[in-house]
Motif scaffolding. Structure first.
Motif, PDB file in Angstrom:
ATOM      1  N   ILE A 118       0.841  -1.202   0.000  1.00 36.50           N
ATOM      2  CA  ILE A 118       0.000   0.000   0.000  1.00 36.50           C
ATOM      3  C   ILE A 118       0.873   1.248   0.000  1.00 36.50           C
ATOM      4  O   ILE A 118       0.625   2.199  -0.756  1.00 36.50           O
ATOM      5  N   MET A 119       1.912   1.251   0.818  1.00 39.72           N
ATOM      6  CA  MET A 119       2.797   2.416   0.860  1.00 39.72           C
ATOM      7  C   MET A 119       3.497   2.618  -0.478  1.00 39.72           C
ATOM      8  O   MET A 119       3.668   3.746  -0.939  1.00 39.72           O
ATOM      9  N   TYR A 120       3.885   1.532  -1.135  1.00 38.32           N
ATOM     10  CA  TYR A 120       4.512   1.630  -2.451  1.00 38.32           C
ATOM     11  C   TYR A 120       3.539   2.251  -3.444  1.00 38.32           C
ATOM     12  O   TYR A 120       3.905   3.125  -4.230  1.00 38.32           O
ATOM     13  N   THR A 121       2.288   1.796  -3.424  1.00 40.52           N
ATOM     14  CA  THR A 121       1.281   2.310  -4.344  1.00 40.52           C
ATOM     15  C   THR A 121       1.018   3.791  -4.085  1.00 40.52           C
ATOM     16  O   THR A 121       0.875   4.584  -5.028  1.00 40.52           O
ATOM     17  N   ILE A 122       0.971   4.179  -2.821  1.00 41.26           N
ATOM     18  CA  ILE A 122       0.761   5.593  -2.481  1.00 41.26           C
ATOM     19  C   ILE A 122       1.925   6.426  -3.003  1.00 41.26           C
ATOM     20  O   ILE A 122       1.735   7.498  -3.593  1.00 41.26           O
ATOM     21  N   TRP A 149      -0.892  13.984 -23.000  1.00 39.76           N
ATOM     22  CA  TRP A 149       0.014  13.382 -22.026  1.00 39.76           C
ATOM     23  C   TRP A 149      -0.566  13.492 -20.616  1.00 39.76           C
ATOM     24  O   TRP A 149      -0.557  12.533 -19.846  1.00 39.76           O
ATOM     25  N   VAL A 150      -1.078  14.679 -20.270  1.00 45.02           N
ATOM     26  CA  VAL A 150      -1.674  14.887 -18.939  1.00 45.02           C
ATOM     27  C   VAL A 150      -2.859  13.932 -18.749  1.00 45.02           C
ATOM     28  O   VAL A 150      -2.990  13.287 -17.699  1.00 45.02           O
ATOM     29  N   ALA A 151      -3.734  13.829 -19.758  1.00 42.82           N
ATOM     30  CA  ALA A 151      -4.885  12.935 -19.647  1.00 42.82           C
ATOM     31  C   ALA A 151      -4.433  11.490 -19.457  1.00 42.82           C
ATOM     32  O   ALA A 151      -4.992  10.749 -18.626  1.00 42.82           O
ATOM     33  N   LYS A 152      -3.410  11.082 -20.205  1.00 45.66           N
ATOM     34  CA  LYS A 152      -2.893   9.721 -20.086  1.00 45.66           C
ATOM     35  C   LYS A 152      -2.357   9.473 -18.677  1.00 45.66           C
ATOM     36  O   LYS A 152      -2.591   8.411 -18.075  1.00 45.66           O
ATOM     37  N   GLN A 153      -1.625  10.448 -18.159  1.00 45.30           N
ATOM     38  CA  GLN A 153      -1.051  10.308 -16.816  1.00 45.30           C
ATOM     39  C   GLN A 153      -2.151  10.246 -15.753  1.00 45.30           C
ATOM     40  O   GLN A 153      -2.049   9.491 -14.782  1.00 45.30           O
ATOM     41  N   LEU A 154      -3.199  11.043 -15.926  1.00 45.56           N
ATOM     42  CA  LEU A 154      -4.301  11.024 -14.962  1.00 45.56           C
ATOM     43  C   LEU A 154      -5.040   9.688 -15.003  1.00 45.56           C
ATOM     44  O   LEU A 154      -5.451   9.163 -13.961  1.00 45.56           O
ATOM     45  N   VAL A 155      -5.204   9.128 -16.204  1.00 49.46           N
ATOM     46  CA  VAL A 155      -5.832   7.805 -16.323  1.00 49.46           C
ATOM     47  C   VAL A 155      -4.954   6.761 -15.632  1.00 49.46           C
ATOM     48  O   VAL A 155      -5.450   5.903 -14.898  1.00 49.46           O
ATOM     49  N   GLU A 156      -3.635   6.852 -15.840  1.00 44.77           N
ATOM     50  CA  GLU A 156      -2.700   5.927 -15.184  1.00 44.77           C
ATOM     51  C   GLU A 156      -2.792   6.070 -13.672  1.00 44.77           C
ATOM     52  O   GLU A 156      -2.828   5.081 -12.933  1.00 44.77           O
ATOM     53  N   ASN A 157      -2.850   7.310 -13.207  1.00 43.93           N
ATOM     54  CA  ASN A 157      -2.932   7.545 -11.768  1.00 43.93           C
ATOM     55  C   ASN A 157      -4.257   7.013 -11.214  1.00 43.93           C
ATOM     56  O   ASN A 157      -4.304   6.489 -10.111  1.00 43.93           O
ATOM     57  N   SER A 158      -5.307   7.138 -11.990  1.00 48.36           N
ATOM     58  CA  SER A 158      -6.610   6.611 -11.577  1.00 48.36           C
ATOM     59  C   SER A 158      -6.528   5.090 -11.427  1.00 48.36           C
ATOM     60  O   SER A 158      -7.085   4.519 -10.486  1.00 48.36           O
ATOM     61  N   ARG A 159      -5.802   4.433 -12.340  1.00 44.40           N
ATOM     62  CA  ARG A 159      -5.615   2.975 -12.241  1.00 44.40           C
ATOM     63  C   ARG A 159      -4.831   2.623 -10.981  1.00 44.40           C
ATOM     64  O   ARG A 159      -5.163   1.686 -10.259  1.00 44.40           O
ATOM     65  N   VAL A 160      -3.798   3.405 -10.693  1.00 45.33           N
ATOM     66  CA  VAL A 160      -2.982   3.164  -9.492  1.00 45.33           C
ATOM     67  C   VAL A 160      -3.838   3.338  -8.242  1.00 45.33           C
ATOM     68  O   VAL A 160      -3.756   2.547  -7.292  1.00 45.33           O
ATOM     69  N   LEU A 161      -4.693   4.367  -8.236  1.00 46.99           N
ATOM     70  CA  LEU A 161      -5.561   4.589  -7.080  1.00 46.99           C
ATOM     71  C   LEU A 161      -6.588   3.467  -6.924  1.00 46.99           C
ATOM     72  O   LEU A 161      -6.943   3.104  -5.803  1.00 46.99           O
ATOM     73  N   ALA A 162      -7.050   2.898  -8.047  1.00 44.54           N
ATOM     74  CA  ALA A 162      -7.968   1.753  -7.979  1.00 44.54           C
ATOM     75  C   ALA A 162      -7.250   0.547  -7.362  1.00 44.54           C
ATOM     76  O   ALA A 162      -7.832  -0.193  -6.551  1.00 44.54           O
ATOM     77  N   GLU A 163      -5.972   0.354  -7.739  1.00 50.96           N
ATOM     78  CA  GLU A 163      -5.171  -0.722  -7.125  1.00 50.96           C
ATOM     79  C   GLU A 163      -5.043  -0.489  -5.622  1.00 50.96           C
ATOM     80  O   GLU A 163      -5.160  -1.419  -4.830  1.00 50.96           O
TER      81      GLU A 163
END
Length: 196
Positions: free
Chosen positions: A110-114, A150-164
């Motif tokens: 969890i800390m790694y994901t954060i 690029w920003v949209a792609k990064q936000l989508v990636e971050n959204s995936r990380v937050l879902a994890e």
């Protein structure tokens, strides 16, 4: 100064007692009898204090002591604090220790994901700040399509990380019984049987 002789303690031990004492010395990792005796006295005082803390409802101190002894690998003292005397209880403690290690690993994940999510957001902010400064210097506006893709792609990636992250937190809650507790059930902690 008091003569050293007045502080001398001697004891006669049977062969079995001497063998037990030698085993205790090996467990402590000391060669001298005096060091082993001092450590045994400290451990006994610690157990008495833990018992008194437990009876005085100062359970946080006992829990902290158990964790400290666990971290030091002092399983016999942890077992003593839990009042364990039989094989079944000892195996149950082993299960609890394994669960504790699993929870520690989950918390590290969890800390790694954060951290990963924070780094992603920092990168986005850095790029946007750099683009903003460049746009201000060139008297331009922030309409670069590549930048926003690029920003949209990064936000989508971050959204995936937050879902994890959310899933890992759910898994941790399930493993620790938190979900059952929130649903109105009762969670029995291994510390409930501590020092009778």
């Amino acid at each position: 100064m008091e003569p050293l002789k007045n502080k001398l303690i001697q004891a006669r031990l049977s062969e079995n007692e001497l063998a037990d004492f030698e085993e205790v010395k090996r467990e402590f990792g000391v060669a001298g009898n005096s060091k082993a005796m001092r450590q045994m006295i400290q451990d006994e005082k610690m157990l008495m204090k833990a018992k008194n803390d437990w009876h005085n409802d100062n359970r946080d101190a006992v829990t902290a002591l158990v964790q400290q002894l666990n971290d030091q690998g002092r399983l016999p003292l942890v077992q003593a604090l839990y009042g364990l005397t039989n094989t079944k209880s000892s195996s149950e403690l082993s299960i609890v220790r394994d669960q504790y290690a699993d929870i520690q690993q989950q918390l590290q994940a969890i800390m790694y994901t954060i951290t990963k999510s924070g780094n992603n957001l920092n990168q986005i902010a850095h790029v946007l700040n750099a683009a903003k400064q460049q746009a201000e210097q060139e008297d331009d506006d922030l309409t670069d399509d590549d930048l926003w893709r690029w920003v949209a792609k990064q936000l989508v990636e971050n959204s995936r990380v937050l879902a994890e992250l959310q899933q890992e937190i759910i898994n941790l809650k399930n493993d620790t019984g938190q979900a059952k507790l929130e649903a109105g059930g009762e969670v029995v902690s291994p510390g409930n049987s501590l020092v009778s």
